[in-house]
Design an enzyme around this catalytic site. Structure first.
Site, PDB file in Angstrom:
ATOM      1  N   ASP A 101     -14.210  -1.465   2.766  1.00 54.09           N
ATOM      2  CA  ASP A 101     -13.325  -1.643   3.913  1.00 54.09           C
ATOM      3  C   ASP A 101     -14.038  -1.055   5.134  1.00 54.09           C
ATOM      4  OD1 ASP A 101     -11.313  -1.478   5.847  1.00 54.09           O
ATOM      5  OD2 ASP A 101      -9.994  -0.174   4.720  1.00 54.09           O
TER       6      ASP A 101
ATOM      7  N   SER B 154       0.873  -1.157   0.000  1.00 59.16           N
ATOM      8  CA  SER B 154       0.000   0.000   0.000  1.00 59.16           C
ATOM      9  C   SER B 154       0.912   1.207   0.000  1.00 59.16           C
ATOM     10  CB  SER B 154      -0.857  -0.039   1.264  1.00 59.16           C
ATOM     11  OG  SER B 154      -1.574   1.159   1.387  1.00 59.16           O
TER      12      SER B 154
ATOM     13  N   LYS C 175      -2.925   5.222  -2.692  1.00 64.73           N
ATOM     14  CA  LYS C 175      -3.863   6.008  -1.896  1.00 64.73           C
ATOM     15  C   LYS C 175      -4.261   7.230  -2.711  1.00 64.73           C
ATOM     16  CE  LYS C 175      -3.897   3.855   2.123  1.00 64.73           C
ATOM     17  NZ  LYS C 175      -5.133   3.402   2.764  1.00 64.73           N
TER      18      LYS C 175
ATOM     19  N   LYS D  18      -1.133  -0.796  -4.270  1.00 61.30           N
ATOM     20  CA  LYS D  18      -2.339  -0.019  -3.950  1.00 61.30           C
ATOM     21  C   LYS D  18      -1.931   1.431  -3.796  1.00 61.30           C
ATOM     22  CE  LYS D  18      -4.827   0.225   0.456  1.00 61.30           C
ATOM     23  NZ  LYS D  18      -5.647  -0.579   1.393  1.00 61.30           N
TER      24      LYS D  18
ATOM     25  N   LYS E  59     -10.375  -6.995   7.606  1.00 59.33           N
ATOM     26  CA  LYS E  59      -9.390  -6.676   8.649  1.00 59.33           C
ATOM     27  C   LYS E  59      -9.963  -7.225   9.939  1.00 59.33           C
ATOM     28  CE  LYS E  59      -7.728  -2.253   6.760  1.00 59.33           C
ATOM     29  NZ  LYS E  59      -7.979  -0.803   6.755  1.00 59.33           N
TER      30      LYS E  59
ATOM     31  N   ASP F 235      -7.166   3.341  -3.295  1.00 62.21           N
ATOM     32  CA  ASP F 235      -7.877   3.362  -2.007  1.00 62.21           C
ATOM     33  C   ASP F 235      -8.136   4.805  -1.604  1.00 62.21           C
ATOM     34  OD1 ASP F 235      -8.904   2.991   0.508  1.00 62.21           O
ATOM     35  OD2 ASP F 235      -7.062   2.217   1.411  1.00 62.21           O
TER      36      ASP F 235
ATOM     37  N   GLY G  24      -4.449  -4.179   5.866  1.00 66.89           N
ATOM     38  CA  GLY G  24      -3.364  -3.972   6.832  1.00 66.89           C
ATOM     39  C   GLY G  24      -3.577  -2.705   7.620  1.00 66.89           C
TER      40      GLY G  24
ATOM     41  N   GLU H  61     -11.146   1.113  -3.626  1.00 65.34           N
ATOM     42  CA  GLU H  61     -11.526   0.766  -2.262  1.00 65.34           C
ATOM     43  C   GLU H  61     -12.143   1.957  -1.535  1.00 65.34           C
ATOM     44  OE1 GLU H  61      -8.153  -0.679  -0.075  1.00 65.34           O
ATOM     45  OE2 GLU H  61      -9.341  -1.152   1.694  1.00 65.34           O
TER      46      GLU H  61
HETATM   47  O1  NPG Z   1       0.341  -2.512   4.739  1.00 66.54           O
HETATM   48  O2  NPG Z   1      -0.341  -2.441   6.804  1.00 66.54           O
HETATM   49  C1  NPG Z   1      -0.256  -1.976   5.662  1.00 66.54           C
HETATM   50  C2  NPG Z   1      -0.968  -0.656   5.384  1.00 66.54           C
HETATM   51  C3  NPG Z   1      -2.181  -0.818   4.564  1.00 66.54           C
HETATM   52  O3  NPG Z   1      -3.033   1.163   3.559  1.00 66.54           O
HETATM   53  C4  NPG Z   1      -3.001   0.439   4.532  1.00 66.54           C
HETATM   54  N1  NPG Z   1      -3.706   0.716   5.630  1.00 66.54           N
HETATM   55  O4  NPG Z   1      -6.616   2.563   5.011  1.00 66.54           O
HETATM   56  O5  NPG Z   1      -6.247   0.459   5.009  1.00 66.54           O
HETATM   57  C5  NPG Z   1      -5.893   1.606   5.246  1.00 66.54           C
HETATM   58  C6  NPG Z   1      -4.504   1.886   5.785  1.00 66.54           C
HETATM   59  C7  NPG Z   1      -4.462   2.288   7.247  1.00 66.54           C
HETATM   60  C8  NPG Z   1      -3.254   2.438   7.870  1.00 66.54           C
HETATM   61  C9  NPG Z   1      -5.588   2.503   7.969  1.00 66.54           C
HETATM   62  C10 NPG Z   1      -3.162   2.791   9.206  1.00 66.54           C
HETATM   63  C11 NPG Z   1      -5.492   2.871   9.317  1.00 66.54           C
HETATM   64  C12 NPG Z   1      -4.287   3.026   9.925  1.00 66.54           C
END
Ligand code: NPG
Length: 369
Positions: free
Chosen positions: A238, A135, A163, A161, A262, A188, A290, A213
């Site tokens: 999500d 990500s 953002k 991915k 998650k 995302d 994640g 997403e």
């Molecule tokens: O690889 O752990 C990872 C990060 C994946 O983008 C990621 N997480 O929006 O899903 C999300 C984002 C996130 C990170 C959300 C930290 C909340 C806290």
């Protein structure tokens, strides 16, 4: 199984680089680590709530309160036969899924250790490797983005991915697609758009994304249905899926074609398994999201992603992507074909490093015998 004691640690770890999403920037990762003891055995879980209520209403402080005042006393008071019971048992607490999931994960780990089986076996996993991708947080420029994508591809990641947020979307995604014509790409939005942005989001259809997403509100299922009807790109939900019932509703309504699971968001591994099964029955593929987990949460996620319907790349990357030194050994290292090996030792299958854990602990509390 009767838990003898529960320890909850509030930890803070520095990230290798700040991680930016549409809701903010994180430079440090705070989390709670839950350790449950049964005789000589210890099971670990991670509460993925952040320091601030930006992704969800839960924070490390609210989760600490729910654990201390409700979940831990309940665990010490009553034994369980199987950790799958805990989801139903804790339904009396409304919400607070991240707190529940951290405690439940620790119970799954200690239970699996007591059976001498791995977490993947305990959950019904069937794969020796979990398919994973990265990500990529919001970067300062398109050039910087292209460099980071190139580095990830070079490293062996088969899915990226990106953002997105208003003003950082079509042009950036288009530039990445042009430079990487065949890479599995997804975007995302973390709820940064409204239904009025449908014409703009429709432009993403040109880039052959695996999915977009959570484009709309964090608590919405209804408008996503209207948006999905207009988009060729599959929507993945999500933030708005908190339970198996939400997953079933979103699928039946046509609000999404993919679901990100998650465990922290949905209340634990048992709820995750149920969502996995509902999605499988409806031909909806899933992947594991994640939350910048340490090796403890990462190990649970890798085990979960070994279930059969986790057919899309999960947001589980190598330990070194986020942390200079992880809390576990061996650290997670990328294998061939964009995968992480699913540990097959008892429980989470990795050793928690006591000194390392002490070094990142801000406060801890242990209750029980
Ligand atoms: O690889 O752990 C990872 C990060 C994946 O983008 C990621 N997480 O929006 O899903 C999300 C984002 C996130 C990170 C959300 C930290 C909340 C806290």
């Amino acid at each position: 199984m009767q838990i003898d004691s529960v320890e909850v640690r509030h930890i803070r770890m520095q990230l290798t680089a700040p991680f930016e999403t549409s809701f903010g920037v994180e430079s440090d990762r705070e989390a709670l680590i839950v350790a449950v003891r049964v005789g000589e055995l210890v099971g670990y879980g991670e509460v993925v709530a952040s320091a601030a209520p930006l992704y969800s209403y839960e924070t490390v402080q609210t989760a600490g309160h729910i654990l201390r005042d409700f979940l831990v006393p309940d665990l010490l008071r009553r034994p369980f036969e199987h950790p799958a019971e805990l989801d139903g048992r804790w339904a009396f607490i409304r919400g607070h899924n991240m707190a529940k999931a951290g405690a439940e994960a620790a119970c799954w780990d200690v239970w699996a250790r007591a059976q001498g089986i791995s977490m993947a076996q305990a959950l019904g996993g069937v794969k020796a490797e979990a398919l994973v991708g990265i990500s990529l947080g919001i970067q300062p420029s398109i050039e910087a983005t292209l460099e980071r994508v190139a580095a990830a591809v070079e490293r062996g990641y088969g899915r990226v991915k990106l953002k997105i947020k208003p003003g950082w979307d079509v042009e950036m995604v288009g530039a990445v697609r042009e430079a990487f014509p065949t890479l599995a790409l997804m975007a995302d939005a973390n709820s940064a758009y409204t239904l009025d942005d449908a014409p703009l989001l429709k432009k993403l259809d040109a880039f052959g994304l695996t999915m977009v997403e959570q484009p709309l509100a964090y608590d919405d299922i209804f408008d996503h249905r209207k948006l999905q009807a207009q988009l060729a790109t599959p929507i993945c939900l999500d933030e708005s899926i908190h339970s198996p019932a939400h997953a079933a509703a979103a699928i039946e309504l046509g609000s999404c074609r993919i679901i990100n699971i998650k465990p922290g968001r949905v209340g634990g591994l048992e709820a995750s398994r149920r969502i996995h099964d509902i999605c499988a029955e409806h031909g909806v593929p899933v992947w594991c999201g994640g939350m910048l987990e340490t090796g403890i949460g990462r190990a649970h996620n890798v085990a979960l992603a070994s279930l059969p319907n986790f057919t899309l790349h999960s947001d589980i990357s190598e330990s070194a992507r986020y942390y200079h030194q992880d809390l576990v050994e061996p650290e997670f290292v990328l294998g061939g074909n964009s995968t992480l090996a699913v540990p097959n030792g008892p429980g989470i299958g990795v050793a928690v490093l006591a000194e390392r854990l002490d070094a990142v602990t801000l406060a801890s509390q242990r209750v029980g015998r």
